[in-house]
Design a protein around this motif. Structure first.
Motif, PDB file in Angstrom:
ATOM      1  N   GLY A   1       9.049  18.423   7.279  1.00  8.52           N
ATOM      2  CA  GLY A   1      10.427  18.875   7.104  1.00  8.52           C
ATOM      3  C   GLY A   1      10.849  18.965   5.654  1.00  8.52           C
ATOM      4  O   GLY A   1      11.543  19.902   5.249  1.00  8.52           O
ATOM      5  N   VAL A   2      10.434  17.997   4.858  1.00  9.84           N
ATOM      6  CA  VAL A   2      10.770  17.988   3.433  1.00  9.84           C
ATOM      7  C   VAL A   2      10.142  19.192   2.731  1.00  9.84           C
ATOM      8  O   VAL A   2      10.807  19.904   1.966  1.00  9.84           O
ATOM      9  N   VAL A   3       8.878  19.435   3.009  1.00  3.63           N
ATOM     10  CA  VAL A   3       8.183  20.565   2.387  1.00  3.63           C
ATOM     11  C   VAL A   3       8.757  21.891   2.882  1.00  3.63           C
ATOM     12  O   VAL A   3       9.003  22.812   2.085  1.00  3.63           O
ATOM     13  N   ALA A   4       8.999  21.996   4.178  1.00  9.05           N
ATOM     14  CA  ALA A   4       9.561  23.236   4.728  1.00  9.05           C
ATOM     15  C   ALA A   4      10.952  23.515   4.175  1.00  9.05           C
ATOM     16  O   ALA A   4      11.302  24.668   3.904  1.00  9.05           O
ATOM     17  N   SER A   5      11.751  22.478   3.989  1.00  4.21           N
ATOM     18  CA  SER A   5      13.086  22.652   3.409  1.00  4.21           C
ATOM     19  C   SER A   5      12.997  23.204   1.999  1.00  4.21           C
ATOM     20  O   SER A   5      13.738  24.120   1.623  1.00  4.21           O
ATOM     21  N   ALA A   6      12.088  22.649   1.211  1.00  4.35           N
ATOM     22  CA  ALA A   6      11.925  23.106  -0.164  1.00  4.35           C
ATOM     23  C   ALA A   6      11.444  24.559  -0.204  1.00  4.35           C
ATOM     24  O   ALA A   6      11.968  25.372  -0.974  1.00  4.35           O
ATOM     25  N   VAL A   7      10.489  24.891   0.636  1.00  3.62           N
ATOM     26  CA  VAL A   7       9.948  26.255   0.649  1.00  3.62           C
ATOM     27  C   VAL A   7      11.008  27.253   1.097  1.00  3.62           C
ATOM     28  O   VAL A   7      11.181  28.317   0.482  1.00  3.62           O
ATOM     29  N   LEU A   8      11.760  26.923   2.142  1.00  2.33           N
ATOM     30  CA  LEU A   8      12.798  27.838   2.624  1.00  2.33           C
ATOM     31  C   LEU A   8      13.910  28.002   1.594  1.00  2.33           C
ATOM     32  O   LEU A   8      14.410  29.111   1.372  1.00  2.33           O
ATOM     33  N   ALA A   9      14.298  26.916   0.938  1.00  2.00           N
ATOM     34  CA  ALA A   9      15.344  27.012  -0.085  1.00  2.00           C
ATOM     35  C   ALA A   9      14.891  27.883  -1.255  1.00  2.00           C
ATOM     36  O   ALA A   9      15.661  28.716  -1.744  1.00  2.00           O
ATOM     37  N   VAL A  10      13.669  27.692  -1.700  1.00  2.00           N
ATOM     38  CA  VAL A  10      13.152  28.509  -2.804  1.00  2.00           C
ATOM     39  C   VAL A  10      13.071  29.972  -2.391  1.00  2.00           C
ATOM     40  O   VAL A  10      13.466  30.864  -3.153  1.00  2.00           O
ATOM     41  N   ALA A  11      12.586  30.229  -1.190  1.00  2.00           N
ATOM     42  CA  ALA A  11      12.499  31.613  -0.721  1.00  2.00           C
ATOM     43  C   ALA A  11      13.881  32.253  -0.628  1.00  2.00           C
ATOM     44  O   ALA A  11      14.070  33.411  -1.021  1.00  2.00           O
ATOM     45  N   ALA A  12      14.852  31.505  -0.140  1.00  2.00           N
ATOM     46  CA  ALA A  12      16.210  32.043  -0.015  1.00  2.00           C
ATOM     47  C   ALA A  12      16.835  32.318  -1.375  1.00  2.00           C
ATOM     48  O   ALA A  12      17.457  33.364  -1.583  1.00  2.00           O
ATOM     49  N   VAL A  13      16.658  31.396  -2.304  1.00  2.00           N
ATOM     50  CA  VAL A  13      17.212  31.602  -3.650  1.00  2.00           C
ATOM     51  C   VAL A  13      16.493  32.759  -4.340  1.00  2.00           C
ATOM     52  O   VAL A  13      17.115  33.577  -5.024  1.00  2.00           O
ATOM     53  N   TRP A  14      15.197  32.860  -4.129  1.00  2.00           N
ATOM     54  CA  TRP A  14      14.411  33.925  -4.759  1.00  2.00           C
ATOM     55  C   TRP A  14      14.786  35.298  -4.201  1.00  2.00           C
ATOM     56  O   TRP A  14      15.038  36.228  -4.947  1.00  2.00           O
ATOM     57  N   PHE A  15      14.822  35.418  -2.870  1.00  2.00           N
ATOM     58  CA  PHE A  15      15.031  36.723  -2.248  1.00  2.00           C
ATOM     59  C   PHE A  15      16.502  37.085  -2.037  1.00  2.00           C
ATOM     60  O   PHE A  15      16.890  38.227  -2.243  1.00  2.00           O
ATOM     61  N   LEU A  16      17.320  36.127  -1.623  1.00  2.00           N
ATOM     62  CA  LEU A  16      18.725  36.439  -1.343  1.00  2.00           C
ATOM     63  C   LEU A  16      19.581  36.475  -2.603  1.00  2.00           C
ATOM     64  O   LEU A  16      20.440  37.340  -2.752  1.00  2.00           O
ATOM     65  N   LEU A  17      19.365  35.502  -3.485  1.00  2.00           N
ATOM     66  CA  LEU A  17      20.183  35.429  -4.702  1.00  2.00           C
ATOM     67  C   LEU A  17      19.495  36.058  -5.907  1.00  2.00           C
ATOM     68  O   LEU A  17      20.081  36.112  -6.983  1.00  2.00           O
ATOM     69  N   ARG A  18      18.254  36.451  -5.740  1.00  2.00           N
ATOM     70  CA  ARG A  18      17.451  37.097  -6.801  1.00  2.00           C
ATOM     71  C   ARG A  18      17.381  36.253  -8.080  1.00  2.00           C
ATOM     72  O   ARG A  18      17.440  36.766  -9.188  1.00  2.00           O
ATOM     73  N   GLU A  19      17.248  34.972  -7.872  1.00  2.00           N
ATOM     74  CA  GLU A  19      17.151  34.038  -8.998  1.00  2.00           C
ATOM     75  C   GLU A  19      15.701  33.935  -9.422  1.00  2.00           C
ATOM     76  O   GLU A  19      14.819  33.706  -8.594  1.00  2.00           O
ATOM     77  N   ARG A  20      15.423  34.130 -10.717  1.00  2.00           N
ATOM     78  CA  ARG A  20      14.046  34.119 -11.202  1.00  2.00           C
ATOM     79  C   ARG A  20      13.785  33.054 -12.267  1.00  2.00           C
ATOM     80  O   ARG A  20      12.658  32.887 -12.701  1.00  2.00           O
ATOM     81  N   ARG A  21      14.807  32.345 -12.709  1.00  2.00           N
ATOM     82  CA  ARG A  21      14.596  31.332 -13.746  1.00  2.00           C
ATOM     83  C   ARG A  21      13.812  30.153 -13.174  1.00  2.00           C
ATOM     84  O   ARG A  21      14.209  29.563 -12.166  1.00  2.00           O
ATOM     85  N   PRO A  22      12.706  29.811 -13.803  1.00  2.00           N
ATOM     86  CA  PRO A  22      11.869  28.731 -13.270  1.00  2.00           C
ATOM     87  C   PRO A  22      12.605  27.397 -13.115  1.00  2.00           C
ATOM     88  O   PRO A  22      12.374  26.685 -12.133  1.00  2.00           O
ATOM     89  N   ALA A  23      13.481  27.074 -14.031  1.00  2.00           N
ATOM     90  CA  ALA A  23      14.194  25.802 -13.943  1.00  2.00           C
ATOM     91  C   ALA A  23      15.095  25.757 -12.705  1.00  2.00           C
ATOM     92  O   ALA A  23      15.211  24.716 -12.052  1.00  2.00           O
TER      93      ALA A  23
END
Length: 121
Positions: free
Chosen positions: A10-32
């Motif tokens: 669950g912890v890993v899946a939460s992190a992966v889904l959050a990163v995917a959502a921020v990357w694709f939905l919010l188009r955030e690309r800053r590594p930090a």
């Protein structure tokens, strides 16, 4: 009470889904921002699971509903992830961005942790 294996999933899946959502939905690309989002989405459910384990997990009651069966256990993961994301992002890489931008990232992070907790473990 979920096993440690389920909690890790669950912890890993939460992190992966959050990163995917921020990357694709919010188009955030800053590594930090991506790293802070992943850390917050992972630490929130982990911290909440540790709280539940400490208390014995006596309040596992799902709300009546089949489509969105949220419980106190599930809600805590999203709330903790959102709170950690607000601190990490607000004082970190998004400190000079608008409040709207910070809030969008925080909400996406919290929702990712909540949805993973409800539907995936």
């Amino acid at each position: 009470m979920p096993s440690w294996g389920a909690t890790t999933w669950g912890v890993v899946a939460s992190a992966v889904l959050a990163v995917a959502a921020v990357w694709f939905l919010l188009r955030e690309r800053r590594p930090a921002v991506i790293v802070c989002t992943a850390v917050a989405a992972a630490l929130g459910p982990l911290a909440w699971d540790l709280v539940l384990r400490h208390t014995g997990g006596d309040f596992f009651v799902d709300a009546p509903g089949y489509v969105f069966p949220v419980s106190f256990e599930d809600a805590g993961s999203g709330v903790f992830a959102a709170a950690i994301a607000a601190l990490l992002l607000g004082f970190g890489p998004l400190r000079t961005d608008t409040g709207r931008r910070v809030a969008l990232n925080v909400v996406v992070c919290g929702l990712a942790a909540l949805l993973v907790d409800i539907y995936l473990y």
